[in-house]
Design an enzyme around this catalytic site. Structure first.
Site, PDB file in Angstrom:
ATOM      1  N   GLU A  94       0.835  -1.189   0.000  1.00  0.00           N
ATOM      2  CA  GLU A  94       0.000   0.000   0.000  1.00  0.00           C
ATOM      3  C   GLU A  94       0.874   1.245   0.000  1.00  0.00           C
ATOM      4  OE1 GLU A  94      -3.271  -2.203   2.789  1.00  0.00           O
ATOM      5  OE2 GLU A  94      -3.210  -0.026   2.721  1.00  0.00           O
ATOM      6  N   CYS A 107       3.715   8.309   1.358  1.00  0.00           N
ATOM      7  CA  CYS A 107       4.306   7.320   2.250  1.00  0.00           C
ATOM      8  C   CYS A 107       4.336   6.006   1.476  1.00  0.00           C
ATOM      9  CB  CYS A 107       3.442   7.210   3.503  1.00  0.00           C
ATOM     10  SG  CYS A 107       4.032   5.962   4.644  1.00  0.00           S
ATOM     11  N   CYS A 114       6.865  -7.413   6.509  1.00  0.00           N
ATOM     12  CA  CYS A 114       8.085  -7.030   7.224  1.00  0.00           C
ATOM     13  C   CYS A 114       8.459  -8.170   8.150  1.00  0.00           C
ATOM     14  CB  CYS A 114       7.854  -5.764   8.048  1.00  0.00           C
ATOM     15  SG  CYS A 114       9.363  -5.199   8.881  1.00  0.00           S
ATOM     16  N   CYS A 118       7.558  -6.201  15.023  1.00  0.00           N
ATOM     17  CA  CYS A 118       7.132  -5.297  16.110  1.00  0.00           C
ATOM     18  C   CYS A 118       5.648  -5.584  16.409  1.00  0.00           C
ATOM     19  CB  CYS A 118       7.336  -3.842  15.710  1.00  0.00           C
ATOM     20  SG  CYS A 118       9.007  -3.504  15.121  1.00  0.00           S
ATOM     21  N   CYS A 121       2.562  -3.300  15.356  1.00  0.00           N
ATOM     22  CA  CYS A 121       2.504  -2.830  13.973  1.00  0.00           C
ATOM     23  C   CYS A 121       1.744  -3.822  13.094  1.00  0.00           C
ATOM     24  CB  CYS A 121       3.931  -2.647  13.461  1.00  0.00           C
ATOM     25  SG  CYS A 121       4.038  -2.418  11.676  1.00  0.00           S
ATOM     26  N   GLY A 164       7.270  -2.402   5.525  1.00  0.00           N
ATOM     27  CA  GLY A 164       8.615  -2.947   5.389  1.00  0.00           C
ATOM     28  C   GLY A 164       9.700  -2.135   6.050  1.00  0.00           C
ATOM     29  N   CYS A 338       1.138   5.615   8.561  1.00  0.00           N
ATOM     30  CA  CYS A 338       2.232   4.950   7.864  1.00  0.00           C
ATOM     31  C   CYS A 338       2.730   3.782   8.696  1.00  0.00           C
ATOM     32  CB  CYS A 338       3.364   5.930   7.624  1.00  0.00           C
ATOM     33  SG  CYS A 338       2.935   7.140   6.407  1.00  0.00           S
TER      34      CYS A 338
HETATM   35  N1  SAH Z   1      10.125  -0.302   9.292  1.00  0.00           N
HETATM   36  C1  SAH Z   1      10.394   1.086   9.389  1.00  0.00           C
HETATM   37  C2  SAH Z   1       9.515   1.928   8.507  1.00  0.00           C
HETATM   38  C3  SAH Z   1       8.087   1.533   8.393  1.00  0.00           C
HETATM   39  S1  SAH Z   1       7.122   1.710   9.850  1.00  0.00           S
HETATM   40  C4  SAH Z   1      10.298   1.535  10.838  1.00  0.00           C
HETATM   41  O1  SAH Z   1       9.877   0.740  11.667  1.00  0.00           O
HETATM   42  O2  SAH Z   1      10.705   2.654  11.113  1.00  0.00           O
HETATM   43  C5  SAH Z   1       6.952   3.490   9.922  1.00  0.00           C
HETATM   44  C6  SAH Z   1       6.657   4.029  11.296  1.00  0.00           C
HETATM   45  O3  SAH Z   1       5.323   3.673  11.703  1.00  0.00           O
HETATM   46  C7  SAH Z   1       7.587   3.505  12.365  1.00  0.00           C
HETATM   47  O4  SAH Z   1       7.988   4.560  13.199  1.00  0.00           O
HETATM   48  C8  SAH Z   1       6.690   2.535  13.093  1.00  0.00           C
HETATM   49  O5  SAH Z   1       7.158   2.276  14.386  1.00  0.00           O
HETATM   50  C9  SAH Z   1       5.381   3.260  13.047  1.00  0.00           C
HETATM   51  N2  SAH Z   1       4.216   2.431  13.362  1.00  0.00           N
HETATM   52  C10 SAH Z   1       4.011   1.138  13.094  1.00  0.00           C
HETATM   53  N3  SAH Z   1       2.819   0.743  13.556  1.00  0.00           N
HETATM   54  C11 SAH Z   1       2.245   1.814  14.123  1.00  0.00           C
HETATM   55  C12 SAH Z   1       1.007   2.039  14.769  1.00  0.00           C
HETATM   56  N4  SAH Z   1       0.125   1.052  14.918  1.00  0.00           N
HETATM   57  N5  SAH Z   1       0.750   3.285  15.231  1.00  0.00           N
HETATM   58  C13 SAH Z   1       1.651   4.287  15.082  1.00  0.00           C
HETATM   59  N6  SAH Z   1       2.844   4.144  14.467  1.00  0.00           N
HETATM   60  C14 SAH Z   1       3.135   2.907  14.006  1.00  0.00           C
HETATM   61 FE1  SF4 Z   2       8.539  -2.879  12.913  1.00  0.00          FE
HETATM   62 FE2  SF4 Z   2       8.617  -1.017  10.928  1.00  0.00          FE
HETATM   63 FE3  SF4 Z   2       8.521  -3.626  10.356  1.00  0.00          FE
HETATM   64 FE4  SF4 Z   2       6.390  -2.457  11.396  1.00  0.00          FE
HETATM   65  S1  SF4 Z   2       7.286  -2.027   9.425  1.00  0.00           S
HETATM   66  S2  SF4 Z   2       7.256  -4.479  11.993  1.00  0.00           S
HETATM   67  S3  SF4 Z   2       7.328  -0.986  12.771  1.00  0.00           S
HETATM   68  S4  SF4 Z   2      10.153  -2.587  11.426  1.00  0.00           S
END
Ligand code: SAH
Ligand code: SF4
Length: 355
Positions: A94, A107, A114, A118, A121, A164, A338
């Protein structure tokens, strides 16, 4: 033989391809301009090329690697999320357009899924499918550039914060950044591009040696290893001390400020004590903290912090002179935060030509 994906080629590779077809060198420049300055979606649109060349391009190459499946617009009409399928394997990604005053920020995704896991996420919860190619990354930008061009607007900013982990797909991500930044190509200033990473230390070190000065955001979410090990499991491999040292070295090498992302989760990482721990960790130097209340996902126990706790956390950081911004939850009604790009809402079904 698989057709050549035009958007996967560097300008040099495109030149070699056309030379191997016996075409004069300037044809490669013309096609490059059609791809990245005029956003052609098919060779037929390249009207100043000879018909025979257009036909050969159509037969032997592919231009559009993304199939738009559906889209969602936020209720205020300012945010649009498009879901794409990727031939040949049908993985889905997306990309989100956010209109904010004069900015048109995209974005975009760098991987389908990924592998970082986390738990808060949506992308992490869905697991990893595959890396995107440079062409698939750039195509997300070109897709929206076409839509904006119809309204005489253009893409002003790109954030690699979609699905990702960009530094886990370094080569393709960097090739895409170069293509976007190329003055003969898309021509977006490096400073208008921001890469967000979960904190892969070798990737941050590699970035600091690149000539392109793109912005760097590091997703912290916790200021102690104990908590970050839970929220961001890769912390076990690259713990905070090592990560922060890589960040300091990056800032020293590039003189660029780093943003730290911190998603506030009620009762998990949002106490005043934790704000002080964060202030101790990031200091008051060239850094900046972006606070965002967590966008809750269906499969996770974590909730976004209340407005009161968010404000108290921000005030505590500001009292410690840590530059802080509070990000609006833009597009929350379409789950367009994002990094939270999995559809929870009923998507309009079926392919859409103008998505
Ligand atoms: N993988 C990279 C980039 C993609 S995630 C990273 O983790 O930085 C982009 C951002 O969205 C990251 O800061 C991530 O921690 C945040 N994010 C992921 N899930 C989220 C959620 N449910 N609410 C708010 N931010 C979130
Ligand atoms: Fe973690 Fe970023 Fe991957 Fe989501 S997209 S699992 S926040 S590393």
């Amino acid at each position: 033989m698989n057709p050549v994906q035009l958007l996967d080629l560097t300008q040099e590779e495109l030149r070699s391809l056309l030379a191997s077809w016996g075409e004069p060198g300037y044809r490669a420049d013309q096609i490059w301009g059609w791809l990245y300055r005029r956003f052609a979606a098919a060779p037929e649109e390249m009207t100043d090329l000879p018909r025979s060349l257009r036909a050969r391009l159509a037969a032997e190459t592919r231009l559009e690697p993304l199939t738009p499946m559906t889209r969602l617009d936020s209720s205020d009409g300012q945010t649009r999320k498009t879901l794409f399928a990727l031939p040949p394997d049908g993985s889905q990604i997306e990309a989100v357009l956010m209109r904010y005053e004069r900015r048109r920020t995209l974005c975009i995704s760098t991987q389908a899924g990924c592998a970082m896991g986390c738990p808060f996420c949506a992308t992490g919860q869905g697991g990893f499918a595959r890396n995107l190619t440079a062409g698939e990354i750039v195509a997300q930008v070109l897709f929206y550039a076409r839509i904006l061009a119809e309204q005489e607007q253009r893409v002003t900013n790109v954030v690699l914060m979609g699905m990702g982990e960009p530094l886990a797909n370094y080569a393709a991500t960097w090739a895409a950044i170069q293509r976007l930044n190329d003055p003969a190509g898309f021509g977006l200033g490096a400073r208008a591009i921001t890469l967000s990473t979960v904190g892969l230390v070798p990737g941050i070190r590699r970035m600091s040696r690149e000539p392109e000065q793109v912005g760097l955001a590091v997703s912290l979410h916790a200021a102690t290893d104990e908590l970050r090990n839970q929220l961001v499991p890769i912390n076990r491999r690259y713990p905070l001390q090592e990560l922060m040292q890589a960040c300091r070295d990056y800032m020293a090498a590039t003189r660029r400020r780093i943003s730290f992302e911190y998603a506030l989760m009620e009762g998990i990482n949002d106490s005043e004590e934790q704000a002080h721990q964060l202030a101790d960790l990031v200091g008051t130097g060239l850094t900046h903290v972006n606070l965002i209340p967590l966008n809750p996902t269906a499969d996770s126990p974590y909730q976004g912090s209340s407005a009161t706790r968010v404000r108290a956390f921000r005030d505590a950081l500001q009292l410690r002179n840590v530059p802080t911004t509070l990000r609006l939850r833009r597009g929350i009604d379409i789950q367009a935060g994002c990094g939270q790009l999995r559809a929870h809402y009923n998507l309009e079904k079926g392919p859409s030509s103008e998505a």
